[in-house]
Design an enzyme around this catalytic site. Structure first.
Site, PDB file in Angstrom:
ATOM      1  N   CYS A 160      50.067  33.549  32.587  1.00  0.00           N
ATOM      2  CA  CYS A 160      50.481  34.043  33.897  1.00  0.00           C
ATOM      3  C   CYS A 160      50.671  35.557  33.877  1.00  0.00           C
ATOM      4  O   CYS A 160      51.441  36.081  33.069  1.00  0.00           O
ATOM      5  CB  CYS A 160      51.782  33.342  34.292  1.00  0.00           C
ATOM      6  SG  CYS A 160      52.487  33.998  35.803  1.00  0.00           S
ATOM      7  N   CYS A 178      55.232  32.991  30.578  1.00  0.00           N
ATOM      8  CA  CYS A 178      54.239  31.941  30.315  1.00  0.00           C
ATOM      9  C   CYS A 178      52.926  32.616  29.911  1.00  0.00           C
ATOM     10  O   CYS A 178      52.545  33.628  30.507  1.00  0.00           O
ATOM     11  CB  CYS A 178      54.042  31.063  31.550  1.00  0.00           C
ATOM     12  SG  CYS A 178      55.576  30.304  32.092  1.00  0.00           S
ATOM     13  N   CYS A 189      58.880  38.694  36.082  1.00  0.00           N
ATOM     14  CA  CYS A 189      59.391  37.395  35.631  1.00  0.00           C
ATOM     15  C   CYS A 189      59.767  37.494  34.165  1.00  0.00           C
ATOM     16  O   CYS A 189      59.085  38.144  33.381  1.00  0.00           O
ATOM     17  CB  CYS A 189      58.331  36.317  35.832  1.00  0.00           C
ATOM     18  SG  CYS A 189      58.947  34.675  35.412  1.00  0.00           S
ATOM     19  N   CYS A 245      52.584  31.166  49.910  1.00  0.00           N
ATOM     20  CA  CYS A 245      53.161  31.140  48.566  1.00  0.00           C
ATOM     21  C   CYS A 245      53.977  32.429  48.428  1.00  0.00           C
ATOM     22  O   CYS A 245      53.414  33.525  48.499  1.00  0.00           O
ATOM     23  CB  CYS A 245      51.998  31.081  47.585  1.00  0.00           C
ATOM     24  SG  CYS A 245      52.467  31.263  45.890  1.00  0.00           S
ATOM     25  N   GLU A 303      54.072  39.917  45.614  1.00  0.00           N
ATOM     26  CA  GLU A 303      52.860  39.338  46.205  1.00  0.00           C
ATOM     27  C   GLU A 303      53.140  38.057  46.966  1.00  0.00           C
ATOM     28  O   GLU A 303      54.037  37.300  46.618  1.00  0.00           O
ATOM     29  CB  GLU A 303      51.871  39.010  45.088  1.00  0.00           C
ATOM     30  CG  GLU A 303      51.396  40.236  44.372  1.00  0.00           C
ATOM     31  CD  GLU A 303      50.440  39.913  43.248  1.00  0.00           C
ATOM     32  OE1 GLU A 303      50.038  40.841  42.556  1.00  0.00           O
ATOM     33  OE2 GLU A 303      50.109  38.732  43.064  1.00  0.00           O
ATOM     34  N   CYS A 341      49.003  34.784  40.730  1.00  0.00           N
ATOM     35  CA  CYS A 341      50.076  35.691  41.110  1.00  0.00           C
ATOM     36  C   CYS A 341      50.260  36.771  40.061  1.00  0.00           C
ATOM     37  O   CYS A 341      50.215  36.508  38.876  1.00  0.00           O
ATOM     38  CB  CYS A 341      51.367  34.920  41.297  1.00  0.00           C
ATOM     39  SG  CYS A 341      51.515  34.424  42.993  1.00  0.00           S
TER      40      CYS A 341
HETATM   41  S1  SF4 Z   1      54.304  30.758  35.612  1.00  0.00           S
HETATM   42 FE1  SF4 Z   1      54.518  33.009  35.719  1.00  0.00          FE
HETATM   43  S2  SF4 Z   1      55.950  33.367  37.382  1.00  0.00           S
HETATM   44 FE2  SF4 Z   1      56.149  31.209  36.828  1.00  0.00          FE
HETATM   45  S3  SF4 Z   1      57.815  31.153  35.312  1.00  0.00           S
HETATM   46 FE3  SF4 Z   1      55.912  31.373  34.139  1.00  0.00          FE
HETATM   47  S4  SF4 Z   1      55.661  33.600  33.854  1.00  0.00           S
HETATM   48 FE4  SF4 Z   1      57.153  33.296  35.500  1.00  0.00          FE
END
Ligand code: SF4
Length: 339
Positions: free
Chosen positions: A117, A114, A110, A103, A90, A331
């Site tokens: 996210c 987190c 990933c 962005c 994206e 995202c």
């Molecule tokens: S915020 Fe999302 S994309 Fe960024 S490191 Fe954490 S899990 Fe990965």
């Protein structure tokens, strides 16, 4: 076959000289790729025919495709982009006065997980190549008709976990014979990969950095950002101080304010003390609820009390609203919706 869009202009020069072709043809090829945006070596008439024939046998020119697009009422546009192996990433285009910030994603998925996210929900697939990172700009500009002025490495993935490709992509973005994005107009956002921050400082690449902080309390930060168990806030600050010594520009801290989690006056005091460790900018972003997580947006009172403490402690901040909150804002959301 190699993707020619993975090469910086310097590397293209090496290809030229290794074939006995004058290095200035690298500049011409670069301009065809990034200014005129052609996707066929036959359409580069000022490059010697014999060399073009060689390029066709050893290289291909990749393209990133727009699969889906959503536009928010505030003008923010989100793009789901297809890569050549079928994976999707994206990009978000954020218009703000004369600025057009893109962005970009740096990884497919990933591994950092987190807890607020969506990008981390489906795990990690692979790193994006420099061509796939820069290709996001080419695809979005073609689709939107807009000229991107600023880049933030803040899409899907952790850019410092794909260090070499992100550095190469930055060099391609900045090249004054190509996309011409100014050095100071590129921001790298990280969850706090300390060795990567140190490497970035050593590299002298001149990128600005932004830290996803979200709590200055190690116990709480580890709860929502597993990376903190590996590199805690103390280690992070040490690396940021070193980064500042080298690069001499303020570090941006991002703080998503989550109701009842990191929104107390005590949290604000801890944040004030922490950010004062280094010249900084602080963005406070009220959490934008997502169906994927239990977190709630802060109430007006929570927000008021929180920023009240920051003011009292003499900490300047900018209150930012999530852009594009009426589309799949964060995202990974557009991708999650498609599944
Ligand atoms: S915020 Fe999302 S994309 Fe960024 S490191 Fe954490 S899990 Fe990965």
């Amino acid at each position: 076959m190699k993707d020619i869009r993975n090469l910086t202009r310097e590397e293209l020069k090496e290809v030229c000289t290794s074939r006995g072709v004058p290095a200035f043809h690298a500049q011409q090829i670069f301009e065809w790729l990034y200014r005129k945006r052609v996707n066929d070596f036959s359409l580069m008439p000022n490059v010697p025919l014999k060399f073009r024939e060689y390029l066709k046998t050893d290289f291909f020119i990749s393209e990133v495709a727009v699969l889906q697009k959503e536009i928010s009422s505030d003008g923010t546009a989100k793009f789901l982009l297809g890569l050549q192996d079928g994976l999707a990433v994206e990009s978000v285009l954020i218009p703000e006065k004369k600025r057009r910030t893109l962005c970009v994603s740096t990884q497919a998925g990933c591994k950092f997980g987190c807890k607020f996210c969506v990008s981390g929900l489906n795990g990690f697939k692979r790193n994006l190549s420099p061509a796939e990172i820069c290709g996001q700009l080419l695809a979005v500009e073609k689709e939107s008709g807009e000229k991107v002025t600023n880049i933030v490495f803040m899409g899907v993935g952790e850019p410092l976990d794909n260090f070499d490709n992100v550095m190469k992509a930055s060099a391609i973005f900045m090249d004054n014979r190509g996309l011409e994005i100014g050095k100071r107009k590129i921001v790298l956002s990280t969850c706090g990969v300390v060795p990567g921050i140190e490497r970035l400082a050593e590299s002298g690449a001149g990128l600005r950095i932004s830290i996803s902080l979200h709590s200055a309390d190690d116990r709480k930060r580890s709860q929502i950002m597993p990376v903190n168990k590996k590199w805690n806030t103390g280690q992070l600050m040490k690396a940021l101080k070193k980064f500042y010594e080298k690069e001499q520009f303020a570090i941006t801290f991002e703080y998503i304010l989550i109701s009842g989690f990191n929104s107390s006056e005590k949290d604000a005091e801890a944040l004030s003390m922490y950010v004062k460790g280094v010249p900084h900018k602080l963005n406070i972003i009220p959490y934008n609820p997502s169906e994927h997580f239990k977190w709630k947006a802060p109430t007006g009172e929570e927000l008021g009390d929180f920023v009240g403490v920051l003011k009292e402690k003499g900490v300047f901040y900018t209150l930012r609203r999530s852009r594009g909150s009426d589309i799949s804002a964060a995202c990974g959301q557009l991708q999650a919706k498609l599944k």
